[in-house]
Design an enzyme around this catalytic site. Structure first.
Site, PDB file in Angstrom:
ATOM      1  N   ARG A 165      69.532  26.980  62.862  1.00 24.83           N
ATOM      2  CA  ARG A 165      70.501  28.292  63.778  1.00 24.83           C
ATOM      3  C   ARG A 165      70.664  28.409  61.967  1.00 24.83           C
ATOM      4  O   ARG A 165      72.076  28.276  61.809  1.00 24.83           O
ATOM      5  CB  ARG A 165      70.938  27.351  64.217  1.00 24.83           C
ATOM      6  CG  ARG A 165      71.734  28.255  64.417  1.00 24.83           C
ATOM      7  CD  ARG A 165      71.305  29.993  65.515  1.00 24.83           C
ATOM      8  NE  ARG A 165      71.735  30.450  66.157  1.00 24.83           N
ATOM      9  CZ  ARG A 165      72.085  31.869  67.081  1.00 24.83           C
ATOM     10  NH1 ARG A 165      70.757  32.961  66.605  1.00 24.83           N
ATOM     11  NH2 ARG A 165      73.073  32.607  67.331  1.00 24.83           N
ATOM     12  N   GLU A 220      73.569   1.360  88.564  1.00 24.38           N
ATOM     13  CA  GLU A 220      73.577  -0.471  88.510  1.00 24.38           C
ATOM     14  C   GLU A 220      75.368  -0.714  87.873  1.00 24.38           C
ATOM     15  O   GLU A 220      75.631  -1.337  87.017  1.00 24.38           O
ATOM     16  CB  GLU A 220      72.911  -0.831  87.525  1.00 24.38           C
ATOM     17  CG  GLU A 220      71.480  -0.525  87.848  1.00 24.38           C
ATOM     18  CD  GLU A 220      70.148  -1.332  86.835  1.00 24.38           C
ATOM     19  OE1 GLU A 220      70.962  -3.456  86.769  1.00 24.38           O
ATOM     20  OE2 GLU A 220      69.386  -0.637  85.963  1.00 24.38           O
TER      21      GLU A 220
END
Length: 382
Positions: free
Chosen positions: A269, A364
């Site tokens: 870019r 978890e």
């Protein structure tokens, strides 16, 4: 990136996982994400690749590998798609590893060969609507009835609840508040009274199936108990020590994927006649991202090494999971920022990494729970 810890076998495992993800996962990720499609047939292929029974010994049709290989496989798959990485982690670390770690020989021979090859998909049930982080406050109960148990209640946020062929579920067999009041059962799909709910509509990890499990006077023989009655919660805690390593590896892969797409974009870019990487703000962002990913990997690899050596990993697993998951969120956020307006579109992968990463700080054990575990462990050093 040079992986200085790698031996020849680990390098081969990495290349195998990388090529598999490129060929069979990458072309479909946005389609699966948009449709919340759980690609069961893909997991059959993953099983053929040996990635659904990574830690299972060859005697049970597993790959017989260790935690460093497991971390590498999850890293490479999650770098492409966090959803698929999450499902691979849940199948290996939770359902399959619970049976491998705590079941008797007859149970192992019955279930592990099918799980290790993905002939059967595995689920694992601990969380309930009223007990998330408070995993000791289970409402689902099993009442003894001769050689059987009658189970009633439900589980929520269960990976593979619908498509799973077998589930290991934690159920209360004693009074609330009593020690050793939870028992682990192996449940097969098709058992009368055992069913799954509707797929949960999620922010991220959308191709990893999540739903509830229901038990309505579900009659289960005592032979389906893993270990002894009352062992379930202790088993679950030990399992989660290792399971946190898998979520840390999942986080590592997501962070790496988000970083690599930002690095490419920053070099391609151009603004004001030069690549945006040349602007200090962007270059420094990428430098921080790269450094934190390296630090995450060192924590994850350390925990994996301890696990391979059969040593306690409660503190190290929690540290790896806490740090790597928070880094995944931070890095994916910065990746969107570097992409600018394009980072907010589905034409670039940054937004998906951003959505997927957040689950890693929750599943978890939340980040708060990890800090609680770490604090409890370091207090022992005083």
């Amino acid at each position: 990136m040079l992986h200085t810890y790698e031996n020849e076998q680990l390098a081969l495992v990495r290349e195998s996982a990388r090529q598999f993800a490129k060929d069979f996962i990458k072309p479909h990720i946005m389609d699966w994400d948009e449709k919340q499609f759980f690609p069961v047939e893909l997991f059959k292929k993953i099983g053929q690749q040996g990635f659904m029974g990574i830690l299972v010994p060859e005697a049970y049709n597993g790959s017989g590998l260790g935690y460093q290989e497991y971390i590498t496989i999850l890293d490479e798959i999650s770098k492409v798609c966090g959803s698929i990485g999450l499902s691979v982690a849940a199948h290996n670390s939770l359902c399959t590893n619970h049976i491998l770690s705590f079941a008797n020989e007859e149970q192992k021979r019955r279930y592990l060969p099918k799980l290790a090859t993905a002939e059967w998909i595995g689920a694992w049930g601990l969380t309930e609507t009223g007990s998330g982080s408070d995993a000791g406050g289970l409402a689902t109960t099993a009442v003894k009835d001769g050689d059987y148990y009658i189970i009633n209640g439900s589980k929520t946020f269960i990976t593979h609840a619908i498509s799973g062929d077998v589930a290991v579920v934690m159920v209360r067999t004693g009074e609330k508040g009593h020690k050793r009041n939870v028992t682990a059962f192996i449940m097969e799909k098709g058992t009368p009274g055992f069913s799954a709910g509707q797929k949960i509509d999620k922010l991220g990890m959308r191709a990893s199936e999540t739903a509830s499990l229901f038990f309505d006077n579900c009659r289960v023989h005592k032979d389906q108990v893993i270990g002894e009655e009352g062992d379930g919660f202790v088993q679950a805690l030990k399992l989660l020590d290792g399971g946190r390593i898998s979520i840390a590896a999942l986080s590592l892969g997501i962070a790496r994927g988000a970083y690599e797409c930002a690095l490419r974009y920053a070099n391609e870019r151009e603004q004001f006649g030069q690549p945006i990487f040349n602007f200090q703000d962007v270059g420094f962002k990428l430098a921080d991202m790269a450094t934190k990913i390296e630090a995450s990997e060192l924590l994850v690899r350390q925990a994996g090494q301890l696990k391979n050596e059969g040593l306690k990993v409660t503190k190290e697993g929690a540290m790896a999971k806490l740090y790597a998951s928070e880094v995944a969120v931070e890095v994916s956020n910065e990746s969107v920022q570097i992409h600018g307006g394009y980072g907010f579109t589905k034409d670039f992968p940054a937004e998906k990494f951003f959505r997927d990463a957040k689950l890693c700080t929750i599943g978890e054990g939340t980040s708060a729970i990890q800090k609680m575990v770490i604090a409890r462990e370091i207090k022992k050093d005083v």
